[in-house]
Design a protein around this motif. Structure first.
Motif, mmCIF file in Angstrom:
data_model
loop_
_atom_site.group_PDB
_atom_site.id
_atom_site.type_symbol
_atom_site.label_atom_id
_atom_site.label_comp_id
_atom_site.label_asym_id
_atom_site.label_seq_id
_atom_site.Cartn_x
_atom_site.Cartn_y
_atom_site.Cartn_z
ATOM 1 N N GLY A 17 20.874 26.313 62.341
ATOM 2 C CA GLY A 17 20.577 25.200 62.477
ATOM 3 C C GLY A 17 20.422 24.368 61.220
ATOM 4 O O GLY A 17 21.058 23.052 61.284
ATOM 5 N N VAL B 26 18.997 10.576 73.073
ATOM 6 C CA VAL B 26 18.719 12.165 73.023
ATOM 7 C C VAL B 26 17.318 12.413 73.608
ATOM 8 O O VAL B 26 17.180 13.538 73.925
ATOM 9 C CB VAL B 26 18.817 12.594 71.439
ATOM 10 N N ARG C 109 16.715 13.040 63.882
ATOM 11 C CA ARG C 109 16.745 13.171 62.333
ATOM 12 C C ARG C 109 18.127 12.393 61.820
ATOM 13 O O ARG C 109 18.301 11.870 61.017
ATOM 14 C CB ARG C 109 16.023 14.287 61.950
ATOM 15 N N PHE D 180 22.738 20.947 60.129
ATOM 16 C CA PHE D 180 22.050 19.602 59.716
ATOM 17 C C PHE D 180 22.690 18.789 58.566
ATOM 18 O O PHE D 180 23.150 17.835 58.425
ATOM 19 C CB PHE D 180 20.645 19.681 59.706
ATOM 20 N N LEU E 150 17.946 22.638 72.928
ATOM 21 C CA LEU E 150 18.625 21.369 72.300
ATOM 22 C C LEU E 150 19.579 20.836 73.393
ATOM 23 O O LEU E 150 19.986 19.398 73.067
ATOM 24 C CB LEU E 150 19.400 22.005 71.091
ATOM 25 N N ASN F 233 21.386 17.291 73.881
ATOM 26 C CA ASN F 233 22.705 17.237 73.354
ATOM 27 C C ASN F 233 23.700 17.666 74.281
ATOM 28 O O ASN F 233 23.479 18.696 74.829
ATOM 29 C CB ASN F 233 22.572 18.202 72.181
ATOM 30 N N ASN G 3 20.383 15.315 67.442
ATOM 31 C CA ASN G 3 19.075 15.288 66.960
ATOM 32 C C ASN G 3 18.686 13.903 66.257
ATOM 33 O O ASN G 3 19.589 13.238 65.473
ATOM 34 C CB ASN G 3 19.143 16.390 65.534
ATOM 35 N N ARG H 7 10.980 18.053 65.814
ATOM 36 C CA ARG H 7 12.091 18.529 65.196
ATOM 37 C C ARG H 7 13.413 18.037 65.657
ATOM 38 O O ARG H 7 14.302 17.790 64.730
ATOM 39 C CB ARG H 7 12.122 19.888 65.369
ATOM 40 N N THR H 8 13.653 17.335 66.825
ATOM 41 C CA THR H 8 14.804 16.779 67.342
ATOM 42 C C THR H 8 14.602 15.492 67.987
ATOM 43 O O THR H 8 15.682 15.070 68.416
ATOM 44 C CB THR H 8 15.106 18.081 68.376
#
Length: 325
Positions: free
Chosen positions: A217, A277, A257, A221, A159, A282, A255, A40-41
């Motif tokens: 979140g 990352v 993505r 995004f 994160l 982060n 992130n 996801r990150t």
């Protein structure tokens, strides 16, 4: 005709606290897994402070940047620190850093724009140099964000990491920062925020009380991708450039993505995008200068290349800087 003065990056530096917290480490006390976080990150691990403060991290990064630039602390005209996790409410982290560096007498102040803090600070420093009010400026992004995490909230605690990055800017008549672009939208503050302050008070009986990061979140995004697309286009248009003119994209490391979406918009292959990352998580205002320093010291970024820096953070805040390194 007035000659243009640029703010050139003369040196970079960064610092990460020694303790590393991997996704597998997190999975021992949070309902998560390495696969869940990484998918996801893009994050695999992050550095976490133990007994260090934001100004400690800033000092180490600043010392390395000054050494790289060949500049003594006493030569500084100004220190600007981007942070949302200051040591104290006051004095500023910049003042604490100034004293520790021995940069007696120069101006020093903090800028709080969350994850966009370094770019906001860089823009302010650029304006001082362009106006002739300073010739040598230290700009730092430093955070100990893990000190304000709810380690039971897997949507946020996985994160973030701690770290600092710094640059030394010097007035130059040939090359440097070409433009900076800053934006904000305070109406959306509750999508990414910390609910505790001084004048707003602390009300322990209210929902979400406590010093912690609260985030929606999926909404963050969507807004981040849209805002970064817009500021990239604004930056290129302001400088009469095509997206293919950019040598390196150095984005905020929040992130993977989001980073990939911005690169796709620029039609830029990922091998021209600086990505940290996975190793840092982060680090808020520390992320862009950390990534920049790693890119410089690894030999990827070379003198004369065109760099696009961008970030998005709570506030909402977002911004960019285009510079000839």
């Amino acid at each position: 005709m007035t000659e243009t003065i640029y703010a050139r990056i003369a040196g970079t530096g960064s610092y990460l606290p020694p303790k590393v917290l991997t996704n597998d480490d997190l999975a021992k006390f949070v309902d998560t897994s390495d696969e869940w976080i990484a998918t996801r990150t893009g994050i695999r691990e992050r550095h976490v402070v133990e007994d260090e403060t934001t100004s400690d991290l800033a000092f180490h990064a600043a010392t390395r940047a000054l050494e790289a630039a060949g500049v003594a602390a006493g030569e500084l005209d100004l220190i600007v620190v981007g942070t949302t996790t200051p040591d104290l409410i006051f004095p500023s982290t910049a003042c604490l850093l100034q004293a520790r560096l021995g940069a007696e007498g120069c101006g020093a102040f903090d800028v709080n724009a969350a994850c966009s803090g370094f770019l906001y600070a860089l823009s302010v420093a650029d304006k001082f140099i362009r106006a002739g009010a300073a010739k040598t400026v230290l700009v730092v992004g430093s955070e100990t964000l893990t000190k304000m995490l709810d380690w039971g909230d897997r949507s946020t605690c996985v994160l973030f990491g701690d770290g600092a990055g710094a640059v030394v800017l010097k007035a130059d008549r040939e090359t440097g920062i070409l433009s900076t672009h800053l934006h904000a939208d305070g109406a959306k503050k509750e999508l990414l925020w910390n609910p505790v302050g001084v004048s707003a008070g602390f009300k322990p009986d209210e929902p979400n009380a406590g010093v912690r990061v609260l985030m929606t979140g999926n909404e963050v995004f969507k807004h981040a991708v849209k805002a970064l697309d817009s500021v990239v286009e604004e930056t290129l248009e302001a400088n009469g450039l095509d997206r293919h003119d950019i040598d390196w994209l150095i984005p905020h490391q929040a992130n993977l993505r989001i980073i990939e979406a911005t690169a796709k918009r620029l039609d830029m292959p990922m091998d021209r995008v600086i990505v940290t990352v996975d190793k840092h998580g982060n680090t808020s205002s520390g992320s862009v200068p950390l990534a920049l320093d790693e890119a410089v010291r690894s030999g990827k970024v070379q003198r004369g290349q065109l760099l696009l820096l961008e970030a998005f953070g709570g506030g909402f805040t977002w911004g960019s800087a285009l510079l000839r390194y």
